[in-house]
Write an enzyme that holds these catalytic residues in place. Structure first.
Site, short mmCIF file in Angstrom:
data_model
loop_
_atom_site.label_atom_id
_atom_site.label_comp_id
_atom_site.label_asym_id
_atom_site.label_seq_id
_atom_site.Cartn_x
_atom_site.Cartn_y
_atom_site.Cartn_z
N CYS A 10 0.86 -1.19 0.00
CA CYS A 10 0.00 0.00 0.00
C CYS A 10 0.89 1.23 0.00
O CYS A 10 2.06 1.15 -0.41
CB CYS A 10 -0.98 -0.03 1.18
SG CYS A 10 -0.20 0.05 2.81
N ASN A 13 2.28 1.52 4.37
CA ASN A 13 2.61 0.24 5.04
C ASN A 13 2.33 0.30 6.55
O ASN A 13 3.00 -0.35 7.34
CB ASN A 13 4.06 -0.18 4.75
CG ASN A 13 4.41 -1.61 5.14
OD1 ASN A 13 5.55 -1.92 5.49
ND2 ASN A 13 3.44 -2.50 5.11
N CYS A 15 -1.37 0.73 7.41
CA CYS A 15 -2.81 0.45 7.54
C CYS A 15 -3.22 -0.77 6.70
O CYS A 15 -3.44 -1.86 7.23
CB CYS A 15 -3.66 1.65 7.14
SG CYS A 15 -3.36 3.13 8.14
N ARG A 16 -3.33 -0.59 5.39
CA ARG A 16 -3.91 -1.65 4.55
C ARG A 16 -3.00 -2.86 4.36
O ARG A 16 -3.44 -4.00 4.56
CB ARG A 16 -4.30 -1.07 3.18
CG ARG A 16 -5.44 -0.07 3.28
CD ARG A 16 -5.59 0.73 2.00
NE ARG A 16 -4.44 1.62 1.79
CZ ARG A 16 -4.22 2.34 0.71
NH1 ARG A 16 -5.06 2.24 -0.31
NH2 ARG A 16 -3.17 3.14 0.64
N SER A 17 -1.75 -2.63 3.94
CA SER A 17 -0.91 -3.81 3.66
C SER A 17 -0.52 -4.59 4.93
O SER A 17 -0.46 -5.82 4.87
CB SER A 17 0.31 -3.47 2.80
OG SER A 17 1.15 -2.54 3.41
N ASP A 130 -7.99 3.91 1.07
CA ASP A 130 -7.04 4.41 2.07
C ASP A 130 -7.81 4.94 3.27
O ASP A 130 -8.58 5.90 3.14
CB ASP A 130 -6.22 5.52 1.40
CG ASP A 130 -5.16 6.11 2.32
OD1 ASP A 130 -5.20 5.83 3.54
OD2 ASP A 130 -4.31 6.84 1.81
P1 4NP Z 1 -1.79 2.85 4.14
O1 4NP Z 1 -2.42 4.21 4.72
O2 4NP Z 1 -1.25 3.18 2.76
O3 4NP Z 1 -2.95 1.92 4.09
O4 4NP Z 1 -0.71 2.43 5.10
C1 4NP Z 1 -1.72 5.41 4.78
C2 4NP Z 1 -0.90 5.65 5.85
C3 4NP Z 1 -0.23 6.88 5.93
C4 4NP Z 1 -0.41 7.82 4.95
C5 4NP Z 1 -1.24 7.55 3.87
C6 4NP Z 1 -1.88 6.34 3.79
N1 4NP Z 1 0.24 9.08 5.04
O5 4NP Z 1 -0.01 9.94 4.18
O6 4NP Z 1 1.04 9.27 5.96
#
Ligand code: 4NP
Length: 161
Positions: A10, A13, A15-17, A130
């Site tokens: 994702c 790294n 939340c989703r992955s 996201d």
């Molecule tokens: P992820 O979510 O891609 O599912 O881990 C996010 C975590 C942090 C951010 C964006 C998406 N960020 O902009 O910091």
């Protein structure tokens, strides 16, 4: 004995992955496939390197029995294309970033995670949204989508082992 390696990707790294990593790893263990299927996760963005998963992510995962205490954010790196048979993106943006890095001779499977969804309710959904800047419902939806696509992906891989 065939072995298969899976990398979930994702943006951050955190939340989703990591959710996919923990859920898929749990399903691999439940099906006694840990000797044959290895799992990892990574991000395309570098804001959270070395961080544990977001607290909101680990809270909803813990409610359903998926531990993620040992996971730490890392970046996707060129060597991942040598190591992983499946590189699985959470959304189209992640996939585009991965395609830009992908060597022309990569022989694995690079694609969208939700292509492996089995629940017809998610047939028109092609991205794990996201959840980072949204409310708690977003984290529950991530987990619902991830559980469904993980089951489909593991069925697909197990059929080829
Ligand atoms: P992820 O979510 O891609 O599912 O881990 C996010 C975590 C942090 C951010 C964006 C998406 N960020 O902009 O910091």
């Amino acid at each position: 004995m065939n072995k298969t390696s899976v990398l979930f990707v994702c943006l951050g790294n955190i939340c989703r992955s990591p959710t996919a990593h923990a859920v898929f790893q749990s399903m691999v263990q439940t099906r006694a496939l840990a000797e044959q299927v290895t799992v990892d996760s990574a991000g395309t963005g570098d804001w959270h390197l070395g961080h544990a998963p977001d607290r909101r992510t680990s809270a909803v995962a813990a409610e359903r029995g998926y531990p993620m205490d040992d996971l730490r954010a890392r970046l996707v790196e060129p060597g991942d294309f040598e190591q992983f048979d499946y590189i699985v993106a959470m959304d189209e943006e992640n996939l585009a970033n991965l395609r830009a890095m992908c060597p022309a001779d990569y022989h694995g499977n690079l694609g969208l995670f939700l292509d492996y969804s089995v629940n017809p309710e998610y047939a028109d959904t092609n991205a794990v949204p996201d959840p980072y800047y949204g409310g708690d419902n977003g984290f529950t939806l991530v987990l619902d989508l991830v559980e469904d696509a993980s089951a489909g992906l593991l069925d697909h891989i197990a059929a080829q082992l």
